[in-house]
Design an enzyme around this catalytic site. Sequence first.
Site, PDB file in Angstrom:
ATOM      1  N   TYR A 145     -18.680  13.739 -12.160  1.00 19.91           N
ATOM      2  CA  TYR A 145     -18.627  14.988 -12.921  1.00 19.91           C
ATOM      3  C   TYR A 145     -17.318  15.160 -13.704  1.00 19.91           C
ATOM      4  O   TYR A 145     -17.246  16.005 -14.587  1.00 19.91           O
ATOM      5  CB  TYR A 145     -18.791  16.193 -11.991  1.00 19.91           C
ATOM      6  CG  TYR A 145     -20.125  16.241 -11.284  1.00 19.91           C
ATOM      7  CD1 TYR A 145     -21.312  16.265 -12.005  1.00 19.91           C
ATOM      8  CD2 TYR A 145     -20.187  16.247  -9.899  1.00 19.91           C
ATOM      9  CE1 TYR A 145     -22.532  16.316 -11.347  1.00 19.91           C
ATOM     10  CE2 TYR A 145     -21.404  16.295  -9.237  1.00 19.91           C
ATOM     11  CZ  TYR A 145     -22.582  16.320  -9.968  1.00 19.91           C
ATOM     12  OH  TYR A 145     -23.785  16.368  -9.328  1.00 19.91           O
ATOM     13  N   ARG A 178       0.791  -1.221   0.000  1.00 24.25           N
ATOM     14  CA  ARG A 178       0.000   0.000   0.000  1.00 24.25           C
ATOM     15  C   ARG A 178       0.829   1.281   0.000  1.00 24.25           C
ATOM     16  O   ARG A 178       0.582   2.189  -0.792  1.00 24.25           O
ATOM     17  CB  ARG A 178      -0.939   0.019   1.229  1.00 24.25           C
ATOM     18  CG  ARG A 178      -1.955  -1.074   1.236  1.00 24.25           C
ATOM     19  CD  ARG A 178      -2.896  -0.973   2.429  1.00 24.25           C
ATOM     20  NE  ARG A 178      -3.757   0.197   2.361  1.00 24.25           N
ATOM     21  CZ  ARG A 178      -4.721   0.455   3.241  1.00 24.25           C
ATOM     22  NH1 ARG A 178      -4.916  -0.371   4.254  1.00 24.25           N
ATOM     23  NH2 ARG A 178      -5.469   1.529   3.119  1.00 24.25           N
ATOM     24  N   HIS A 213      -8.482  -3.654  -7.265  1.00 23.95           N
ATOM     25  CA  HIS A 213      -8.092  -3.035  -5.994  1.00 23.95           C
ATOM     26  C   HIS A 213      -9.141  -3.278  -4.915  1.00 23.95           C
ATOM     27  O   HIS A 213     -10.256  -2.751  -5.003  1.00 23.95           O
ATOM     28  CB  HIS A 213      -7.900  -1.540  -6.203  1.00 23.95           C
ATOM     29  CG  HIS A 213      -7.072  -0.887  -5.131  1.00 23.95           C
ATOM     30  ND1 HIS A 213      -5.760  -1.230  -4.880  1.00 23.95           N
ATOM     31  CD2 HIS A 213      -7.376   0.093  -4.242  1.00 23.95           C
ATOM     32  CE1 HIS A 213      -5.279  -0.488  -3.899  1.00 23.95           C
ATOM     33  NE2 HIS A 213      -6.243   0.319  -3.486  1.00 23.95           N
TER      34      HIS A 213
END
Length: 851
Positions: free
Chosen positions: A120, A30, A76
């Site tokens: 968006y 990570r 993931h």
Amino acid sequence: MVSDQKIATNIEDEIRSSYLDYAMSVIVGRALPDVRDGLKPVHRRILYSMHEASHHYNRSYVKSARVVGDVMGQLHPHGDAAIYDSLVRMAQDFSMRYLLVDGQGNFGSIDGDPPAAMRYTEVRLRRVSSEILADIEKETVDWKPSYDEKKLEPTVLPTRVPNLLMNGSEGIAVGMATKIPPHNLGELLSALIALAENPAMELRDLIAHIPGPDFPTAGFIYGRQGIYEAYATGRGKVTVRAKIDIETHPKTERESVVISEVPFQVNKARLMEEIAQCVRDKRIEGVSDLRDESDKDGLRVVIDLKRDAASNVIVNQLYGLTQCSITFGINMLAIVGGRPRTLSLKEMLEEFLEHRREVVTRRCRFEKREAEARAHILEGLLLALDHIDAIITTIRASRTQDEARDALMAGFTLSDRQAQAILDMRLARLTGLEREKLQAEYNELLERIAWLAQVLGDANLLRGIIVDEFRELRERYADERRTVIVDDDGEFTVEDLIAEEDMVVTVSHEGYIKRNPLTEFRAQRRGGKGVIGMETKEGDFVEQLYVATTHNYFLVFTNLGKLYWLKVYQIPMAGRASRGRPVINLIDLSDAKEKVQAILPVREFVEGRYIVMVTRRGFIKKTDLMAFSNVRNAGIIALDLEEDDDLVFAGLSDGTQDILVATRGGLSIRFAEDDVRPMGRTARGVKAIAIEEGDAVVDACVIAPEKSVLTICENGYGKRSPLDEYPTQGRAGRGVITIKTTERNGDVVAVMQVGDGEHLMMISASGKIIRIEVEHISVIGRNTQGVRLVDLADDDRLIAVSRLEDPDRDEDLPEAPPHPPAPIETGSPFAEDARMEDAGKDEPDDGSEEV
């Protein structure tokens, strides 16, 4: 049947084992980047998923939510917020030196504003990302099952660019952290090329290619020691500072401090809050307004100052009290061979080179296998064409496709793949032209296979391929460095952040001073009208003009014989038509009658150089330059003057030159500098020239033997005369004529030495400035009137002249054709001068003009 058997274990051992497993999971899976591709797993999965879905740089944008969904659903095993945050960062130009994702929409700002929701915004890969994913389909990297084991994902990407150093990385793991700064890709590729060709390179050789980090927000790195420590050991600290300029408003003439670049990872909005708090707490005084003028063209924070504020002091306070100056800690920690390791710069580059060797080797093996497989098929097709009748007969005699394939394999010694290719062959391949194409393809494949085999067996050839790829990438992606690295010469000064450039400094009669870049004044032909260089109020006029670089010292001599010390960059910059700022705001003049009389630009204070000073009444003094190296704010005495005397000239010499002193009435004297012994600062000096009543010294110069003498009069006329026409005399004589001061010419305003290739800046009392080339001024004798140099109005006059040594010519300035000689009428006051120019000689110098 579930067993209820219990196993006794030491709780300390269990906790230690479980914690280490958790820690390694966080470290490797990570928080820390891989040294090879410079990516953490989440970034690697995002790029691979976008590549697999063909969201390339030359394709249309797609919704960010689609990319996040693909990554989260297939690769993931974490939430969408973490994936989207990582995607956003790769599209922020203030976070990444080289963007990996091309974003469309609101992706946040340097003020800390959050990005728009993923529904968006739209994204696609950047072109440089294609270099990170290049050749991934050619078995160049290892693969592993995804978290649900439904598909495979790459363990590392076969990047061609050193992404770890190119974009840097930052992450906090368990018990360790990494913070690698971004660098310039062109510099990195140059270093990789050099290291590949010479593996024994030392760190100092690598630093010649990579001088330091290159942040996306630019700024300045102050000092090189921290960079060297980080590159040598993997750990170090560097000081990063904002870019701050001082501007003067052309109308109000007030100064403003402008921040145009901030240190990397500094939030602009928080920085402004920090500055405002310092102003409220009165830790920074003299600020009248603070506003943000940033727009699409770049960052711009403006701090307006009060009239009496010292701008340089406020700049230093900003660096000392706010995040305009930060310490960036470097910790070059990365995953190497599955384990975290702190690396030096050379070790990082070596690890990347080793990764490229493995990738290119595996790519060559893959391409060789593919070429051999294709050549094998072509061998079968060519064999079939050579025996086409028998092949057709065999196929027609077979009942099924499998029977035909077996018959072909048995009858013509073909492999299964060759036989199937023959069965799949179209009838169009039976033409002679198609056979030629197959044969040509087969021959090319044989050459390709031989070359790939040679590469796989020759390390030098393999290295050459890698280096050639680096050169290609450098040609495509290299750009200019953004972050400037400033040498640490001790205590920090604002001068370190100011670019060195030529400036024109003008001073008016009433003491207004300003500077403008020299590039604002373009060269014109002799007789031009000029441009406005300084706007003066009624009753004032421009009196002095000097050219110096921003880093020069200005030794400011006043009419009362005092000296003040100033840096050129401390002089406010204003518009060409602006009056500037009163000198009394920059230096502390002690007397109401005191005004600036002479300014001497000096690069540095050294032994063996002298300042020569000449007064209006004809006195001269020579003082060692080092005597003026420690000037107080209140000024020091430069020379002792009588009540009715003033200083008119100050110049530098090496102690062995000649001095030329000229008067208003057109007389001049040349004598050896040895005639004047060095004196202390407070000495009065000795006589340089005997002056007649009504006359006075207007100028002087320190002689350079290879140049001519230029004399200019107030009505715009002047000339150049050979230096050998000025005889060397004893000091304190009456001198010889340097120009005829007729009603046409007016009094002398300047005498100096000039040479071809130099330019002149001339300024009139009305504030008009003209720049001309010295070579356009005629060379004629001393005892002449000269020619017109500048066209002045009837009520205007020249008052100052400055020489530009080896000026940069304006490349976009068209060369005007030379003026044709005007016809000279008999009896014209110009006729005598014109005849002298045409004849190429002057009046005979028989000494009769000596006074």
